[in-house]
Design a protein around this motif. Structure first.
Motif, mmCIF file in Angstrom:
data_model
loop_
_atom_site.group_PDB
_atom_site.id
_atom_site.type_symbol
_atom_site.label_atom_id
_atom_site.label_comp_id
_atom_site.label_asym_id
_atom_site.label_seq_id
_atom_site.Cartn_x
_atom_site.Cartn_y
_atom_site.Cartn_z
ATOM 1 N N LEU B 240 24.101 -52.835 -57.848
ATOM 2 C CA LEU B 240 25.135 -53.865 -57.766
ATOM 3 C C LEU B 240 26.429 -53.345 -58.377
ATOM 4 N N GLY B 241 26.309 -52.708 -59.564
ATOM 5 C CA GLY B 241 27.481 -52.158 -60.228
ATOM 6 C C GLY B 241 28.225 -51.173 -59.337
ATOM 7 N N MET B 242 27.479 -50.301 -58.660
ATOM 8 C CA MET B 242 28.115 -49.319 -57.777
ATOM 9 C C MET B 242 28.851 -50.009 -56.638
ATOM 10 N N ALA B 243 28.204 -51.011 -56.035
ATOM 11 C CA ALA B 243 28.840 -51.717 -54.911
ATOM 12 C C ALA B 243 30.130 -52.393 -55.373
ATOM 13 N N LEU B 244 30.103 -53.010 -56.567
ATOM 14 C CA LEU B 244 31.290 -53.722 -57.041
ATOM 15 C C LEU B 244 32.413 -52.751 -57.393
ATOM 16 N N ILE B 245 32.066 -51.702 -58.165
ATOM 17 C CA ILE B 245 33.078 -50.763 -58.657
ATOM 18 C C ILE B 245 33.755 -50.002 -57.523
ATOM 19 N N PHE B 246 32.933 -49.555 -56.534
ATOM 20 C CA PHE B 246 33.507 -48.741 -55.473
ATOM 21 C C PHE B 246 33.852 -49.547 -54.230
ATOM 22 N N GLY B 247 33.392 -50.808 -54.168
ATOM 23 C CA GLY B 247 33.643 -51.609 -52.979
ATOM 24 C C GLY B 247 35.047 -52.193 -52.949
ATOM 25 N N THR B 248 35.542 -52.594 -54.128
ATOM 26 C CA THR B 248 36.846 -53.245 -54.172
ATOM 27 C C THR B 248 37.937 -52.366 -53.564
ATOM 28 N N ALA B 249 37.877 -51.055 -53.866
ATOM 29 C CA ALA B 249 38.901 -50.142 -53.362
ATOM 30 C C ALA B 249 38.757 -49.895 -51.865
ATOM 31 N N GLY B 250 37.741 -50.493 -51.230
ATOM 32 C CA GLY B 250 37.588 -50.341 -49.790
ATOM 33 C C GLY B 250 37.698 -51.671 -49.059
ATOM 34 N N LEU B 251 38.089 -52.726 -49.793
ATOM 35 C CA LEU B 251 38.197 -54.040 -49.142
ATOM 36 C C LEU B 251 39.521 -54.136 -48.388
ATOM 37 N N PRO B 252 39.449 -54.306 -47.074
ATOM 38 C CA PRO B 252 40.690 -54.280 -46.290
ATOM 39 C C PRO B 252 41.697 -55.347 -46.706
ATOM 40 N N VAL B 408 29.104 -52.662 -48.060
ATOM 41 C CA VAL B 408 29.540 -52.014 -46.826
ATOM 42 C C VAL B 408 30.882 -51.315 -47.050
ATOM 43 N N ALA B 409 31.804 -51.992 -47.733
ATOM 44 C CA ALA B 409 33.115 -51.404 -47.999
ATOM 45 C C ALA B 409 32.984 -50.144 -48.840
ATOM 46 N N ALA B 410 32.113 -50.181 -49.851
ATOM 47 C CA ALA B 410 31.946 -49.023 -50.735
ATOM 48 C C ALA B 410 31.309 -47.857 -49.999
ATOM 49 N N SER B 411 30.376 -48.145 -49.095
ATOM 50 C CA SER B 411 29.640 -47.073 -48.423
ATOM 51 C C SER B 411 30.447 -46.458 -47.283
ATOM 52 N N ALA B 412 31.179 -47.287 -46.542
ATOM 53 C CA ALA B 412 31.873 -46.784 -45.359
ATOM 54 C C ALA B 412 33.317 -46.393 -45.661
ATOM 55 N N ASN B 413 34.069 -47.293 -46.302
ATOM 56 C CA ASN B 413 35.507 -47.071 -46.427
ATOM 57 C C ASN B 413 35.899 -46.131 -47.565
ATOM 58 N N LEU B 414 35.292 -46.319 -48.739
ATOM 59 C CA LEU B 414 35.754 -45.550 -49.892
ATOM 60 C C LEU B 414 35.601 -44.031 -49.718
ATOM 61 N N PRO B 415 34.430 -43.527 -49.239
ATOM 62 C CA PRO B 415 34.319 -42.071 -49.109
ATOM 63 C C PRO B 415 35.428 -41.463 -48.252
ATOM 64 N N VAL B 416 35.731 -42.089 -47.112
ATOM 65 C CA VAL B 416 36.735 -41.465 -46.237
ATOM 66 C C VAL B 416 38.144 -41.597 -46.815
ATOM 67 N N LEU B 468 21.891 -46.386 -52.778
ATOM 68 C CA LEU B 468 21.484 -45.423 -51.761
ATOM 69 C C LEU B 468 22.559 -45.257 -50.683
ATOM 70 N N SER B 469 23.153 -46.384 -50.244
ATOM 71 C CA SER B 469 24.063 -46.292 -49.096
ATOM 72 C C SER B 469 25.405 -45.650 -49.450
ATOM 73 N N ILE B 470 25.861 -45.782 -50.709
ATOM 74 C CA ILE B 470 27.137 -45.163 -51.081
ATOM 75 C C ILE B 470 27.022 -43.639 -51.078
ATOM 76 N N PRO B 471 25.974 -43.064 -51.755
ATOM 77 C CA PRO B 471 25.798 -41.612 -51.623
ATOM 78 C C PRO B 471 25.621 -41.165 -50.175
#
Lengths: 99, 512
Positions: B240-252, B408-416, B468-471
């Motif tokens: 959950l922490g990973m999704a929150l921390i890295f997801g916000t920066a990928g929220l359109p 979803v935002a953290a896994s798809a948007n942030l890496p790219v 799992l999905s962010i890595p």
């Protein structure tokens, strides 16, 4: 095209990127480690985190609360560092404005 | 109360519609929004139904563990501040995909980015609609869930279609101020209830009584572990922490906010404004959640609309019917404003990325066409969200849908985003693979999680797929990149790096 190559090779720009990374990388590493320490400790060291510190307020709550102040602190420090970087960036953009 | 707010926002929309002419005006409010205004608007976009109703509800029902959401949602802004806000403002125009398309092959990248934006926004939006429907059908007995959802949908489409970004920004600012004010009053009343003694308050939190499986139990709500239990609780917490921390920066809908300000410096200061507001708000969620647990009680909330009604019911027991109406109106306004923000980011992405750049190779065939397509897209997106929210019904889990959007935002948007800004070698194949793997992995893991398959039959034991999905998203991007070479993308890296770091060549505030 040539213009970009020239800037990329200039010492001013290299310095800007280097200084910026010197701010951003340690700040990012620090906040990620400090943040993930919370769920890791709460998840794997529940005994420690349940220890009461003031009245019924325990270590887990105080650690969570400290995250807010640490985040604000990092943001404040970054604002100061970024103001310094703005000066470096402006030097580069000014030179481009008057060829 | 509620009608006054709706009326006021319609006036703002009308005023904005008069001033908003042209594409940059519609999508980016002419890039004239100031730092504090944008800070309030970002905070407004962010403090959604999930924050106000959802977190208060989780804390009221599961104590300390709910507060973990609050912490993650604030700290996440450091990712935005340190990594994405400034480069994005400097290198982009209207959407996240602008930065990706800068040095990569624009058509496949924009098509994928647009798909990911639509998926993230739709999940986020459906959650808000379900929340609104549930709230209104409990609040006003005469209005059914379906009518409520349709009503919110129509209002939001009106805001977006006629007002564009300037109107949505002002609706967010108004709402952020109301929400902060309402939450402060509510927290003050909770403290007053305990005679302004924090030790009385926390002592009461230490002994929360409620009924579990027909038995009265007393629990210490300050202790972690009521929601995240062994054997997978600790992992779920980290996930959950990973999704929150890295997801916000990928929220359109958060990212588009940085295009409304004149320059990177303003973008940076506006993030700090937002962090101040959001932080104060999330610290107060402790008072709302623990207050609801101790003063109203879990059992009463459970039979009066469920977890999501914790904050409004707390207002009712402390301030009576009028205050209840006021807090409910704020909650409703919150949802309305967030939905408007989501609609504009989704429709902007569709019009700008997919319609203009993918279907018509980046040329606007007639002036103003992009705006017209965005308005039509807003209608369609609104209709889809209304339909899905009605199908899901009022019992659907709002927090689950929002956490899904973050994962979803953290896994798809942030890496790219990160790779295209920092990795010279990164290329089109990498971007498409990263977006695709991130989307597929997060969606698939959610489908086989306990939330969908049930706790006993789930193939994946965690509620949140982030760990799992962010890595996997990052891995997809790296492998895709290493498979092919794209010299053109590497050559343009210098240009992007210079623009992102100095703001050279960035579109400044346009004067019209």
């Amino acid at each position: 095209m040539e213009q970009w190559k020239e800037i990329a090779a200039s010492s001013d720009f290299k310095r800007l990127v280097r200084e910026k990374l010197r701010v951003v990388i340690p700040a990012t590493l620090f906040f990620i480690i400090y943040y993930f320490a919370l769920p890791v400790l709460v998840g794997y060291a529940p005994r420690l985190m349940q220890r009461r510190v003031i009245g019924n307020v325990n270590l887990a709550y105080l650690f969570a609360l400290s995250q807010f102040f640490v985040a604000w602190g990092i943001a404040g420090l970054y604002l100061r560092a970024a103001a310094r970087l703005d000066v470096l960036a402006k030097k580069i953009t000014d030179r481009q404005a008057k060829p | 109360m509620f009608l006054i707010f709706v009326g006021a926002t319609l006036v703002i929309t009308y005023w904005a519609a008069q001033r908003s002419r042209g594409t940059a005006a519609y999508f980016a409010a002419n890039r004239q929004i100031t730092a504090w205004q944008n800070g309030f608007a970002v905070a407004g976009d962010y403090m959604s139904a999930a924050s106000f109703l959802g977190i208060a509800g989780i804390i009221a029902f599961q104590g300390y563990d709910g507060f973990m959401y609050s912490v993650g949602w604030l700290v996440a802004y450091l990712t935005v501040l340190l990594i994405v806000a400034e480069p994005l403002r400097n290198a982009g125009k209207y959407t996240m995909a602008d930065v990706l398309a800068y040095r990569l092959n624009p058509r496949p990248v924009r098509a994928m980015a647009s798909l990911s934006t639509l998926i993230v926004s739709t999940f986020y939006m459906i959650a808000q609609m379900v929340g609104a429907g549930a709230l209104v059908s409990v609040l006003l007995k005469g209005i059914g869930y379906n009518t409520a959802v349709t009503g919110v949908g129509i209002l939001m489409v009106v805001y977006v279609v006629f007002g564009g970004m300037l109107a949505t920004t002002w609706v967010q600012i108004t709402k952020a101020i109301l929400l902060m004010g309402g939450t402060m009053v509510l927290s003050f009343l909770v403290l007053a209830h305990f005679g302004f003694s924090l030790s009385n308050f926390f002592d009461a939190v230490g002994q929360v009584t409620y009924t579990e499986n027909g038995q009265k139990v007393v629990r210490d709500f300050m202790q972690p572990g009521l929601r995240f239990k062994p054997p997978y609780g600790a992992l779920d917490l980290i996930s959950l922490g990973m999704a929150l921390i890295f997801g916000t920066a990928g929220l359109p809908h958060i990212l588009v906010r940085f295009y409304t300000v004149p320059d990177a410096r303003t973008a940076r200061i506006s993030v700090v404004w937002a962090m101040a507001l959001i932080g104060v708000f999330y610290i107060m969620t402790t008072f709302l959640g623990f207050g609801a647990a101790t003063i109203v009680g879990r059992d009463t909330i459970a039979v009066n609309g469920g977890t999501n009604m914790s904050a409004p019911l707390l207002a009712k027991s402390l301030g009576g019917e009028v205050f209840f109406g006021f807090i409910s109106a704020i909650a409703f306004a919150t949802i309305l404003a967030v939905v408007a923000g989501l609609t504009i980011s989704a429709s902007t992405s569709f019009a700008h990325d997919f319609y203009t750049n993918v279907m018509h190779h980046g040329r606007e065939r007639k002036p103003g066409q992009e705006v017209r397509v965005a308005r039509m897209a807003a209608f369609v997106v609104g209709a889809v969200a209304i339909a899905v929210a009605i199908v899901l019904g009022p019992t659907a889990n709002v927090a689950f849908l929002v956490a899904l959007a973050f994962a979803v935002a953290a896994s798809a948007n942030l890496p790219v985003i990160v790779f295209s800004l920092f990795w010279r070698r990164f290329n089109t194949t990498g971007a498409v693979a990263g977006l695709g793997t991130g989307l597929a992995a997060s969606l698939a893991l959610i489908l086989i999680s306990p939330s969908i398959m049930g706790a006993d039959r789930a193939l994946f034991p965690l509620e949140n797929p982030g760990i799992l999905s962010i890595p996997l998203g990052f891995l997809g991007a790296v492998l895709g990149t290493l498979l092919t070479r794209e010299p053109a993308a590497e050559v343009k890296f210098d240009e992007l790096l210079i623009r992102a770091n100095t703001g050279l060549g960035a579109e400044q505030a346009s004067r019209q």
